[in-house]
Design a protein around this motif. Structure first.
Motif, PDB file in Angstrom:
ATOM      1  N   HIS A 181      -8.561   8.961   3.380  1.00 39.14           N
ATOM      2  CA  HIS A 181      -9.632   8.370   4.173  1.00 39.14           C
ATOM      3  C   HIS A 181      -9.027   7.277   5.050  1.00 39.14           C
ATOM      4  O   HIS A 181      -8.349   6.376   4.547  1.00 39.14           O
ATOM      5  CB  HIS A 181     -10.724   7.790   3.273  1.00 39.14           C
ATOM      6  N   ALA A 182      -9.269   7.366   6.345  1.00 36.32           N
ATOM      7  CA  ALA A 182      -8.672   6.417   7.281  1.00 36.32           C
ATOM      8  C   ALA A 182      -9.107   4.994   6.971  1.00 36.32           C
ATOM      9  O   ALA A 182     -10.289   4.731   6.732  1.00 36.32           O
ATOM     10  CB  ALA A 182      -9.067   6.778   8.711  1.00 36.32           C
ATOM     11  N   GLN A 183      -8.152   4.077   6.987  1.00 34.60           N
ATOM     12  CA  GLN A 183      -8.450   2.667   6.734  1.00 34.60           C
ATOM     13  C   GLN A 183      -9.028   1.956   7.953  1.00 34.60           C
ATOM     14  O   GLN A 183      -9.577   0.862   7.817  1.00 34.60           O
ATOM     15  CB  GLN A 183      -7.179   1.942   6.284  1.00 34.60           C
ATOM     16  N   ASN A 184      -8.913   2.545   9.125  1.00 33.44           N
ATOM     17  CA  ASN A 184      -9.414   1.921  10.345  1.00 33.44           C
ATOM     18  C   ASN A 184     -10.941   1.921  10.355  1.00 33.44           C
ATOM     19  O   ASN A 184     -11.578   2.929  10.658  1.00 33.44           O
ATOM     20  CB  ASN A 184      -8.870   2.657  11.572  1.00 33.44           C
ATOM     21  N   GLU A 185     -11.544   0.771  10.058  1.00 36.63           N
ATOM     22  CA  GLU A 185     -12.993   0.681   9.964  1.00 36.63           C
ATOM     23  C   GLU A 185     -13.688   0.873  11.308  1.00 36.63           C
ATOM     24  O   GLU A 185     -14.863   1.247  11.364  1.00 36.63           O
ATOM     25  CB  GLU A 185     -13.404  -0.676   9.372  1.00 36.63           C
ATOM     26  N   LYS A 228      -4.582   0.657  13.541  1.00 39.09           N
ATOM     27  CA  LYS A 228      -3.665   0.436  12.420  1.00 39.09           C
ATOM     28  C   LYS A 228      -3.710  -1.029  12.044  1.00 39.09           C
ATOM     29  O   LYS A 228      -3.557  -1.916  12.885  1.00 39.09           O
ATOM     30  CB  LYS A 228      -2.232   0.819  12.819  1.00 39.09           C
ATOM     31  N   THR A 229      -3.964  -1.293  10.777  1.00 38.97           N
ATOM     32  CA  THR A 229      -3.969  -2.653  10.261  1.00 38.97           C
ATOM     33  C   THR A 229      -2.635  -2.952   9.576  1.00 38.97           C
ATOM     34  O   THR A 229      -1.847  -2.059   9.280  1.00 38.97           O
ATOM     35  CB  THR A 229      -5.099  -2.848   9.245  1.00 38.97           C
ATOM     36  N   TYR A 265     -11.421  -7.256  12.815  1.00 35.79           N
ATOM     37  CA  TYR A 265     -12.240  -6.210  13.409  1.00 35.79           C
ATOM     38  C   TYR A 265     -13.289  -6.814  14.343  1.00 35.79           C
ATOM     39  O   TYR A 265     -13.537  -6.300  15.437  1.00 35.79           O
ATOM     40  CB  TYR A 265     -12.931  -5.388  12.325  1.00 35.79           C
ATOM     41  N   THR A 307     -10.777  11.698   7.864  1.00 35.90           N
ATOM     42  CA  THR A 307     -10.225  12.169   6.590  1.00 35.90           C
ATOM     43  C   THR A 307      -9.135  13.194   6.873  1.00 35.90           C
ATOM     44  O   THR A 307      -9.045  13.754   7.971  1.00 35.90           O
ATOM     45  CB  THR A 307     -11.301  12.828   5.699  1.00 35.90           C
ATOM     46  N   VAL A 335      -3.372   5.638   5.793  1.00 43.16           N
ATOM     47  CA  VAL A 335      -3.523   4.743   4.646  1.00 43.16           C
ATOM     48  C   VAL A 335      -2.324   3.826   4.479  1.00 43.16           C
ATOM     49  O   VAL A 335      -2.164   3.191   3.434  1.00 43.16           O
ATOM     50  CB  VAL A 335      -3.789   5.533   3.347  1.00 43.16           C
ATOM     51  N   SER A 336      -1.461   3.774   5.500  1.00 43.30           N
ATOM     52  CA  SER A 336      -0.354   2.826   5.540  1.00 43.30           C
ATOM     53  C   SER A 336       0.601   2.987   4.365  1.00 43.30           C
ATOM     54  O   SER A 336       1.082   2.003   3.786  1.00 43.30           O
ATOM     55  CB  SER A 336      -0.884   1.383   5.587  1.00 43.30           C
ATOM     56  N   SER A 349       0.799  -1.206   0.000  1.00 45.47           N
ATOM     57  CA  SER A 349       0.000   0.000   0.000  1.00 45.47           C
ATOM     58  C   SER A 349       0.843   1.273   0.000  1.00 45.47           C
ATOM     59  O   SER A 349       1.861   1.352   0.684  1.00 45.47           O
ATOM     60  CB  SER A 349      -0.924   0.026   1.217  1.00 45.47           C
TER      61      SER A 349
END
Length: 270
Positions: A205-209, A221-222, A255, A196, A118-119, A96
């Motif tokens: 846009h933050a990936q952390n759902e 953080k994934t 999650y 955001t 967004v890593s 990514s």
């Protein structure tokens, strides 16, 4: 699986932590829920008490969940408003990626947003260069981990990527230590909380759902590599209490496992 209590201030010598200087008894607690991650930990961010864990001291690859360690090093050495220009070498990395454009100027704070939201592995490369190069950045990351007491942590790249003959290793225990300290940096905490952020040429846009999926979640953080499998570190608060959940070497819905551990943890006595 173990259910133990100890302060996140020192690394236990035994494979399963059960007695450390200053440890307080956890009392009788119900068995925490398990899930698809083979190693996990849930702890109180403020007191340091570990409420439950499985294989919390077994070293594994963390993938991108190690990136807050780089973020702390960056803020220890660079002004958030300083800037540099990206070059082609920063973009030559397995993604990514946040999508750096060679020749474009980026501030340190923008690159940190790209790193944590967004890593961005390209952002990690550029930040490492701003610290003096990847070798210097990795050395500083390892020194920072040691200073925090995360003595089972060994970074081998600024992004958490692994390669032939080198790999980044840490433990759920160490990641809890790292995130506990990282969230004390106001800018890191701010970036993690934001859904955001503006970035040159785009909106991140933050990936952390869990920011939208779990009420009270304020950081996460994934990560994923073939070696690490799925990893996740996330933090949430409820009624003034803050918990951190660390999941390593997982598959499936991490999650969902984090939600179950949060719900269980918030139900435990302080």
């Amino acid at each position: 699986m173990t259910v133990v209590a100890f302060a996140l201030t020192a690394v236990p010598a035994a494979p399963v932590a059960s007695a450390l200087p200053g440890a307080q008894p956890a009392g009788t607690v119900s068995t925490p829920p398990d899930g698809p991650a083979q190693a996990w930990l849930v702890a109180d961010l403020d007191s340091g008490q570990v409420l439950g864990s499985r294989d919390a001291n077994v070293p594994r690859a963390p993938a991108s969940t190690i990136k807050p360690l780089l973020a702390m090093v960056v803020l220890d050495h660079l002004n958030p408003n300083s800037f540099a220009r990206a070059n082609a070498s920063h973009t030559k990395v397995e993604c990514s990626c946040v999508g750096l454009v060679p020749g474009q100027a980026y501030t340190t704070s923008q690159l940190l947003a790209g790193l944590l939201m967004v890593s961005g592995n390209d952002a990690a490369n550029m930040l490492a260069d701003m610290l003096g190069g990847q070798r210097a950045a990795v050395a500083a990351m390892n020194a920072k981990a040691q200073s925090l007491g995360a003595r089972s942590t060994r970074a081998s790249s600024p992004s958490g990527l692994d390669g032939p003959g080198w790999e980044t290793l840490t433990t759920p225990y160490d990641l809890a230590l790292i995130y506990r300290q990282a969230l004390k940096y106001p800018l890191i905490a701010q970036i993690f909380q934001a859904p955001t952020a503006s970035f040159p040429g785009k909106t991140l846009h933050a990936q952390n759902e869990l920011l939208s999926r779990y009420p009270g979640d304020f950081a996460g953080k994934t990560g994923f590599t073939d070696l690490a499998r799925k990893t996740l570190v996330t933090a949430a608060q409820r009624n003034g209490r803050r918990l951190v959940v660390v999941l390593m070497y997982g598959s499936g819905d991490l999650y969902g496992q984090a939600v179950d551990l949060f719900d269980w943890g918030f139900g435990q006595p302080t």
